[in-house]
Scaffold this active site. Structure first.
Site, mmCIF file in Angstrom:
data_model
loop_
_atom_site.group_PDB
_atom_site.id
_atom_site.type_symbol
_atom_site.label_atom_id
_atom_site.label_comp_id
_atom_site.label_asym_id
_atom_site.label_seq_id
_atom_site.Cartn_x
_atom_site.Cartn_y
_atom_site.Cartn_z
ATOM 1 N N ASN A 47 -32.517 -45.321 7.077
ATOM 2 C CA ASN A 47 -32.682 -44.218 6.124
ATOM 3 C C ASN A 47 -32.406 -44.687 4.708
ATOM 4 O OD1 ASN A 47 -33.533 -41.751 7.369
ATOM 5 N ND2 ASN A 47 -31.593 -41.696 8.461
ATOM 6 N N LEU A 106 -15.169 -39.226 7.637
ATOM 7 C CA LEU A 106 -15.005 -37.976 6.901
ATOM 8 C C LEU A 106 -14.738 -38.302 5.430
ATOM 9 C CD1 LEU A 106 -14.804 -34.874 7.351
ATOM 10 C CD2 LEU A 106 -12.329 -35.186 7.508
ATOM 11 N N ILE A 107 -15.393 -37.578 4.541
ATOM 12 C CA ILE A 107 -15.251 -37.829 3.106
ATOM 13 C C ILE A 107 -13.915 -37.242 2.626
ATOM 14 C CG2 ILE A 107 -16.268 -37.415 0.821
ATOM 15 C CD1 ILE A 107 -17.898 -39.287 2.711
ATOM 16 N N HIS A 147 -27.839 -34.954 9.228
ATOM 17 C CA HIS A 147 -27.326 -34.924 10.606
ATOM 18 C C HIS A 147 -28.516 -34.873 11.560
ATOM 19 C CE1 HIS A 147 -24.367 -34.318 13.726
ATOM 20 N NE2 HIS A 147 -25.164 -33.394 14.234
ATOM 21 N N ASP A 185 -19.954 -31.866 8.984
ATOM 22 C CA ASP A 185 -21.173 -31.094 9.242
ATOM 23 C C ASP A 185 -21.070 -29.602 8.946
ATOM 24 O OD1 ASP A 185 -22.284 -33.519 10.159
ATOM 25 O OD2 ASP A 185 -21.548 -33.162 12.178
ATOM 26 N N GLU A 226 -36.301 -37.860 9.801
ATOM 27 C CA GLU A 226 -35.355 -38.344 8.792
ATOM 28 C C GLU A 226 -36.075 -39.142 7.715
ATOM 29 O OE1 GLU A 226 -31.444 -38.903 11.709
ATOM 30 O OE2 GLU A 226 -32.587 -40.656 11.086
#
Length: 191
Positions: free
Chosen positions: A16, A89-90, A106, A147, A176
């Protein structure tokens, strides 16, 4: 309009990321300036190097326990962050430094098959096990939870009963590659 400078975060292959890089290669107002990874073995680092995109590998403490990554992004003039197969996780400091300027993709139709631990083939296996007749992608803003950010776009594909998780993955990856760069472009130029 001022220049949009994108940093892409990856953890793996980077297909991607490569589609995003090529999409914006000759764009007038959007430029990919940096690719970051938490995985020094990520193939996406090699993909970025082929396009002369600067890369950075970081560890958990740099990411979670300091402002080092935020400082590097600011020093590079980054205005927007794109997650493309990034599995961590940010942290709050990054969210606060780039409010509403972090986007993720996602490989399912959220809220189904999302949350901690739901990534890659695990998602496609869950879709198949649940007997879903369709799946797809969800492109969403990033907040402090896996998410759960504001949904910007969803695109669907059919799932046949005979589809293997690998076949489902291939269908989702086509979505995507086709939609993510376009949604990023619309999102980045509308802020």
């Amino acid at each position: 309009m001022s220049l949009v400078r994108i940093a892409i975060f990856i953890s793996g292959g980077g297909s991607n990321a490569e589609k995003i890089i090529t999409h914006f290669q000759n764009h007038e107002t959007i430029k990919v300036v940096l690719l970051l990874s938490n995985n020094p073995e990520a193939y996406g680092l090699q993909r970025a190097a082929r396009y002369n995109i600067s890369t950075l590998v970081f560890n958990k403490s740099q990411f979670r326990e300091s402002d080092e990554i935020v400082s590097m992004l600011k020093a590079a003039g980054v205005t927007h962050i794109v997650l493309a197969g990034f599995l961590w996780l940010i942290p709050q400091n990054l969210i606060e430094a780039f409010p509403n300027r972090i986007i993720n993709i996602h490989p399912a139709l959220l809220p189904k098959f999302g949350g901690k631990g739901m990534y890659g083939m695990r998602v496609h296996e869950a879709v198949q096990a649940a007997g879903e007749s369709e799946t797809g992608i969800t492109i969403h803003e990033v907040n402090a939870h896996y998410d759960e950010g504001k949904v910007l776009a969803q695109h669907k594909c059919r799932v046949e009963k005979s589809d293997s998780p690998e076949q489902i993955a291939a269908k989702v990856q086509q979505l995507e590659h086709h939609y993510y760069p376009k949604v990023i472009e619309k999102w980045a130029t509308s802020l």
